[in-house]
Design a protein around this motif. Sequence first.
Motif, PDB file in Angstrom:
ATOM      1  N   ALA A 255      -4.816  -2.662  -4.610  1.00 48.12           N
ATOM      2  CA  ALA A 255      -5.654  -1.548  -4.157  1.00 48.12           C
ATOM      3  C   ALA A 255      -7.133  -1.939  -4.219  1.00 48.12           C
ATOM      4  CB  ALA A 255      -5.394  -0.319  -5.011  1.00 48.12           C
ATOM      5  N   ASN A 256      -7.885  -1.501  -3.227  1.00 46.31           N
ATOM      6  CA  ASN A 256      -9.284  -1.892  -3.080  1.00 46.31           C
ATOM      7  C   ASN A 256     -10.169  -1.412  -4.229  1.00 46.31           C
ATOM      8  OD1 ASN A 256     -11.738  -2.743  -1.879  1.00 46.31           O
ATOM      9  ND2 ASN A 256     -11.955  -0.800  -0.803  1.00 46.31           N
ATOM     10  N   ASN A 257     -10.170  -0.110  -4.459  1.00 45.62           N
ATOM     11  CA  ASN A 257     -10.959   0.480  -5.550  1.00 45.62           C
ATOM     12  C   ASN A 257     -12.394  -0.047  -5.600  1.00 45.62           C
ATOM     13  OD1 ASN A 257      -8.920   2.177  -6.499  1.00 45.62           O
ATOM     14  ND2 ASN A 257      -7.992   0.545  -7.714  1.00 45.62           N
ATOM     15  N   GLY A 258     -13.058  -0.035  -4.436  1.00 42.62           N
ATOM     16  CA  GLY A 258     -14.471  -0.366  -4.397  1.00 42.62           C
ATOM     17  C   GLY A 258     -14.818  -1.829  -4.222  1.00 42.62           C
TER      18      GLY A 258
ATOM     19  N   CYS B 284      -5.014  -1.331   0.683  1.00 36.95           N
ATOM     20  CA  CYS B 284      -4.524  -2.561   0.063  1.00 36.95           C
ATOM     21  C   CYS B 284      -5.271  -3.732   0.698  1.00 36.95           C
ATOM     22  CB  CYS B 284      -3.022  -2.708   0.285  1.00 36.95           C
ATOM     23  SG  CYS B 284      -2.286  -4.069  -0.643  1.00 36.95           S
TER      24      CYS B 284
ATOM     25  N   ASP C  50     -16.645  -2.565   0.016  1.00 37.68           N
ATOM     26  CA  ASP C  50     -17.273  -1.238   0.072  1.00 37.68           C
ATOM     27  C   ASP C  50     -17.165  -0.561   1.431  1.00 37.68           C
ATOM     28  OD1 ASP C  50     -19.081  -2.700   1.565  1.00 37.68           O
ATOM     29  OD2 ASP C  50     -20.739  -2.526   0.149  1.00 37.68           O
TER      30      ASP C  50
ATOM     31  N   PRO D  81     -11.579   2.205   2.381  1.00 44.92           N
ATOM     32  CA  PRO D  81     -11.204   3.235   1.403  1.00 44.92           C
ATOM     33  C   PRO D  81     -10.696   2.607   0.094  1.00 44.92           C
ATOM     34  CG  PRO D  81     -10.216   3.679   3.558  1.00 44.92           C
ATOM     35  CD  PRO D  81     -10.793   2.299   3.629  1.00 44.92           C
ATOM     36  N   ASP D  82     -10.827   3.338  -0.991  1.00 42.75           N
ATOM     37  CA  ASP D  82     -10.389   2.837  -2.299  1.00 42.75           C
ATOM     38  C   ASP D  82      -8.886   2.576  -2.337  1.00 42.75           C
ATOM     39  OD1 ASP D  82     -12.915   2.794  -3.349  1.00 42.75           O
ATOM     40  OD2 ASP D  82     -12.706   4.646  -4.516  1.00 42.75           O
ATOM     41  N   ASP D  83      -8.100   3.385  -1.587  1.00 44.33           N
ATOM     42  CA  ASP D  83      -6.647   3.220  -1.662  1.00 44.33           C
ATOM     43  C   ASP D  83      -6.120   2.180  -0.676  1.00 44.33           C
ATOM     44  OD1 ASP D  83      -6.956   4.559   0.730  1.00 44.33           O
ATOM     45  OD2 ASP D  83      -5.606   6.222   0.234  1.00 44.33           O
TER      46      ASP D  83
ATOM     47  N   GLU E  20       0.834  -1.208   0.000  1.00 37.84           N
ATOM     48  CA  GLU E  20       0.000   0.000   0.000  1.00 37.84           C
ATOM     49  C   GLU E  20       0.866   1.254   0.000  1.00 37.84           C
ATOM     50  OE1 GLU E  20      -3.261   2.127   2.944  1.00 37.84           O
ATOM     51  OE2 GLU E  20      -3.424  -0.044   2.590  1.00 37.84           O
TER      52      GLU E  20
ATOM     53  N   LYS F 122       0.934   4.179  -2.862  1.00 42.55           N
ATOM     54  CA  LYS F 122       0.550   5.558  -2.539  1.00 42.55           C
ATOM     55  C   LYS F 122       1.657   6.564  -2.817  1.00 42.55           C
ATOM     56  CE  LYS F 122      -2.904   4.815   1.099  1.00 42.55           C
ATOM     57  NZ  LYS F 122      -3.201   4.936   2.560  1.00 42.55           N
TER      58      LYS F 122
END
Length: 440
Positions: free
Chosen positions: A335-338, A348, A341, A344-346, A158, A162
Amino acid sequence: MTQQGLKIAVIGGGSSYTPELIEGFILNYATFPVREIVLVDIEPGRRKLSIVGQLARRMVAKSGLPITVKLTLDRREALAGADFVSTQMRVGMLEARGWDETIPLKYGMIGQETTGPGGMMKALRTIPVLLDVARDMEELCPDAWLLNFTNPAGMVTEAVNKYSRIRTIGLCNSPIAAYKWLSQLYKVPIERISCEFAGLNHLHYISRIEIDGESKLEELLDNRDGYSARNVPQYEWNGALLRTLNAIPSYYLKYFYLHRELLAEQQAAAARGETRAETVQRLEEELFELYQDVNLAEKPKQLEQRGGAYYSEAAVRLMNSLHNDKGDIQTLNVANNGILDFLPDDACIEVNCRVQRSGPVPLPVQTVPEAAKGLIHAVKTYEQLAIRAAVTGSRDLALTALAHHPLVPSVSAAEKMLNEMLERNKAYLGRFFMDEAAVR
């Protein structure tokens, strides 16, 4: 990649894991043609690098393949023109691991190298070094993939995502170990097994297990020994907990669900001088004694006793899939990216991904145990605070991170512990002492 083949740089090339990696490159040469492997380490690792490097060369010579193995202490030389960079390093070496495991115990907290306060100290030491590697890669091999096996893998991955422009993926041997366990349990090849992993590195839940499309999860919930690892003490899972979760937790979750038992066992082991760091030290000495045998030209079986068994299988499989655009499914840190849910999107996360040449594509997660979401969120909050502390050198952020970790029961005890751990790690954590240096 040149016409002659691929260049691989291995950061921490003197690691005892390296023979596994070399074996993986040899076995996969037909589809993953490696031309050059550069093993790089630092000056204190020179002896181990030499020993492992000579074994790697014997392994390659025995295979008859046109692979060159180079050894260097010059990281920039190793990275120049690399196609893939693999990291398996330990900042502070096993001495620092010993601190991670023993200092928290004095304050009544779990001592472990990736979970809890010890995991945070490892992250604080490791993240700045990995970001230095990433900056070198931005200059010397900007199109390369950084495949990170260095723990705590999710946090380190992560941080690189970032704070750098490098393409990076985190990987862990835990998911492949689960597949190995199921393969042995049901006596079927791994290709017939399908699992869904959801959560964080060392904090995942297996919420679906199928063999040839038939669910095996319900019957496995009664097998409370489950899959585990040599570096995590063994206790049986509570049956009611597993049935309610309707998932199999990572063995690292025993530190949370069986906190009191594991803490007592760690404290007793430390009193006997039997920490995991000391055990690994003995294993390492035995392995390097074996590696020096000039007649040895293969990975010794004893290497499987190290906690990272199957790492090379996971690492080389990932490189192969990226290189050949395979589109197969692997469990990775991305990265999560949704995808989850409630994070956060960022952030890991550790989930199933379809691996393409352009990178891993996380697959939608069908099931996350509702009861586990709060724990996952709490640990991710701690991780993101700790990452910021590692980058900034902020003691306040480090303490706040600990205060929000579920395994840390007292902020006042945490502050005392943090001060001791920072002082002990001072040689590796200069940015935490910059104000002090300015005063002098």
